[in-house]
Design a protein around this motif. Structure first.
Motif, PDB file in Angstrom:
ATOM      1  N   SER A  53      20.380  11.953  17.474  1.00  0.00           N
ATOM      2  CA  SER A  53      20.732  13.888  17.339  1.00  0.00           C
ATOM      3  C   SER A  53      20.709  13.659  15.782  1.00  0.00           C
ATOM      4  O   SER A  53      20.184  14.579  15.074  1.00  0.00           O
ATOM      5  CB  SER A  53      21.124  14.586  18.247  1.00  0.00           C
ATOM      6  N   LYS A  72      18.274  13.537  12.809  1.00  0.00           N
ATOM      7  CA  LYS A  72      16.644  13.951  13.079  1.00  0.00           C
ATOM      8  C   LYS A  72      17.585  15.432  12.580  1.00  0.00           C
ATOM      9  O   LYS A  72      16.091  16.236  11.703  1.00  0.00           O
ATOM     10  CB  LYS A  72      16.486  14.722  14.479  1.00  0.00           C
ATOM     11  N   ASN A  73      18.634  16.171  12.742  1.00  0.00           N
ATOM     12  CA  ASN A  73      19.068  17.163  11.972  1.00  0.00           C
ATOM     13  C   ASN A  73      19.837  17.018  10.393  1.00  0.00           C
ATOM     14  O   ASN A  73      20.425  18.562  10.569  1.00  0.00           O
ATOM     15  CB  ASN A  73      19.845  17.967  13.184  1.00  0.00           C
ATOM     16  N   THR A  88      28.729  18.766  16.270  1.00  0.00           N
ATOM     17  CA  THR A  88      27.506  19.046  16.969  1.00  0.00           C
ATOM     18  C   THR A  88      26.986  19.531  18.221  1.00  0.00           C
ATOM     19  O   THR A  88      25.734  20.257  17.670  1.00  0.00           O
ATOM     20  CB  THR A  88      26.352  17.606  16.346  1.00  0.00           C
ATOM     21  N   GLN A  94      24.537  23.157  15.172  1.00  0.00           N
ATOM     22  CA  GLN A  94      23.623  23.371  15.809  1.00  0.00           C
ATOM     23  C   GLN A  94      22.554  24.302  16.378  1.00  0.00           C
ATOM     24  O   GLN A  94      22.601  24.550  17.345  1.00  0.00           O
ATOM     25  CB  GLN A  94      25.215  24.286  16.671  1.00  0.00           C
ATOM     26  N   THR A 125      19.706  23.200  15.996  1.00  0.00           N
ATOM     27  CA  THR A 125      18.772  21.896  17.083  1.00  0.00           C
ATOM     28  C   THR A 125      18.938  21.792  18.109  1.00  0.00           C
ATOM     29  O   THR A 125      18.554  20.920  18.203  1.00  0.00           O
ATOM     30  CB  THR A 125      19.138  20.414  15.537  1.00  0.00           C
ATOM     31  N   LEU A 126      19.880  22.451  18.633  1.00  0.00           N
ATOM     32  CA  LEU A 126      20.632  21.933  19.986  1.00  0.00           C
ATOM     33  C   LEU A 126      18.772  22.504  20.887  1.00  0.00           C
ATOM     34  O   LEU A 126      18.231  23.602  20.465  1.00  0.00           O
ATOM     35  CB  LEU A 126      22.035  22.477  20.324  1.00  0.00           C
ATOM     36  N   GLN A 175      21.239  22.621  26.451  1.00  0.00           N
ATOM     37  CA  GLN A 175      22.318  21.905  25.705  1.00  0.00           C
ATOM     38  C   GLN A 175      23.190  23.379  25.618  1.00  0.00           C
ATOM     39  O   GLN A 175      24.799  23.277  25.332  1.00  0.00           O
ATOM     40  CB  GLN A 175      22.907  21.303  24.640  1.00  0.00           C
TER      41      GLN A 175
END
Ligand code: NZQ
Ligand code: ZN
Length: 386
Positions: free
Chosen positions: A42, A45-46, A139, A181, A183-184, A188
């Motif tokens: 992850s 990606k972010n 994250t 965060q 992108t969570l 989540q």
């Protein structure tokens, strides 16, 4: 209120654009070579990974990477990272990820400097005497691991999901940048909310009397988590909601929420760990959403006034009773999309035997009520269906 000692050595760096400061902090501490531990990707990606790499480069810090820490982290990955850390002679561990990555990094930090098997710490056979310095970039706000000395790891062969706590594995420094965060996935965020609320409730309901101030602090943390979770489900990029959510999760388990308490109850956590040990696809927060209300139903008669207060203060129930308070909590969990039965988590009634066996490995457990194996089974039965 009980006597207590509060000491928390973690430097907390909190806010926007703080991830890119990691290199400067390491340089200031004269760290030149780190093991970077990460999860399933992850952070690539972010953009977090890129920022970390750039910051390390700009400050001439070498890194060796170990990837693949999975949610509900496993001991075999910890062993792998310990070997790499030893071979590469790193001076510190840099964990970049959620609770699973940071918990694994704590095991690595202590394991590198231990002659024996790091699992000894989880079995309570030995305590760490030292550890490599640990730096964390969080994250996913949920566990509080960024500012505590706890780690939870599963030994795959025996389905034991055990924890240990040590002053030596508190992160030296933790960076919490709420923006990373955004992108969570929403589940989540929900899991994080339930986990942090449960941390506070473990203390709140441990039966200690006259913790007047900390009761109010705890209620403030829970109310903040409820409000900000709803805001984030509406808009995952609401910065102030993310920031207040993140701070609430840190305070939920960095020692503050339990000041003056008798250590917390922790039965719901121990029972949940059996769920996520038996089925690693069960997220810790999701398991707690199921187990905690069932525990409450089983034990509330021991301290009804506290449960009544919980309903009155948190859910503003005019005529609060313990039963109504527990129903209000379950209703809110349902509203945010958390599971509330073992069935929803995919367990069958036949699984209750095995779950009981696994959870009972750490029995007797609890503070408000001391639970034996048969109590655990009854709680799991309550948790099975609504
Ligand atoms: O692995 P990656 O690819 O990084 O993805 C993770 C993982 O799949 C993803 N994620 C993390 N940050 C993200 C992100 N996805 C998008 N954007 C981001 N910014 O989220 C997934 C779950 O991560 P994980 O680290 O497993 O979650 P969490 O932080 O909830 O940690 C749970 C673990 O901590 C233990 C739990 O038992 C569980 O094993 N706990 C640790 C505690 C402690 N140390 O004090 C206390 C707790 O009670 C708990 O037991
Ligand atoms: Zn937890």
């Amino acid at each position: 209120m009980e006597n207590f000692v509060f000491y928390n050595p973690t430097k907390l760096v909190f806010g926007k654009n703080t991830v890119e400061k990691i290199g400067e902090y390491l340089k200031k501490d004269k760290v030149k070579r780190v093991l970077l531990l990460a999860g399933g990707g992850s952070i690539k990606k972010n953009g977090v990974y890129e920022k970390v790499v750039r910051s390390l480069m700009e400050n001439s810090i070498e890194k060796i990477e170990v990837w693949g820490v999975r949610p509900n982290p496993v001991l075999s990955k910890v062993y792998e990272a310990i070997e790499v850390a030893k071979k590469e002679k790193v001076e510190a561990i840099l964990a970049v990820g959620g609770g699973s990555v940071i918990d694994s990094a704590k095991a690595v930090a202590a394991g590198v400097l231990y002659e024996g098997d790091v699992w000894d710490f989880y079995l309570g056979r030995s305590n760490p005497k030292k550890a490599l310095p640990l730096y964390a970039i969080l994250t996913l706000s949920a566990t509080g691991t960024e500012m505590n000395g706890n780690t939870v790891v599963t030994k795959e062969e025996t389905l034991e999901k055990f924890a240990f706590g040590s002053i030596h594995v508190y992160p030296k420094l933790s960076i919490v940048d709420p923006e990373v965060q955004y992108t969570l996935p929403s589940n989540q965020t929900v899991n994080g909310a339930v986990d942090a609320i449960s941390h506070v409730m473990e203390y709140y309901f441990d039966g200690t009397k006259r913790t007047d101030l900390i009761d109010r602090v705890d209620e403030g943390i829970i109310s903040t988590l409820i409000e900000t979770t709803e805001a984030l489900l509406n808009d995952p990029k609401d910065y102030d909601a993310r920031a207040n959510f993140a701070l609430a999760t840190t305070l939920a388990l960095n020692g503050v929420s339990g000041m003056g308490h008798r250590g917390g109850d922790w039965s719901s956590h121990a029972i949940e760990h059996a769920l996520s040990a038996l089925n690693p696809d069960v997220a810790h927060g999701a398991g707690l959403a199921v187990v905690f209300p069932a525990w409450m139903k089983y034990v509330y008669r021991k301290d009804p006034s506290k449960f009544r207060r919980f309903g009155r203060v948190i859910f503003r129930l005019k005529h609060s009773t313990p039963e109504k308070a527990i129903e209000a909590l379950k209703k809110w969990y349902k509203k945010i999309g958390a599971p509330i039965t073992l069935k929803e988590l995919g367990f069958k009634r036949e699984d209750i035997d095995e779950l009981t066996e696994i959870a009972a490995k750490t029995a007797p457990m609890g503070k408000l009520v001391i639970l034996e194996k048969e109590d655990i089974r009854k709680i799991l039965e309550i948790a099975y269906e609504e």
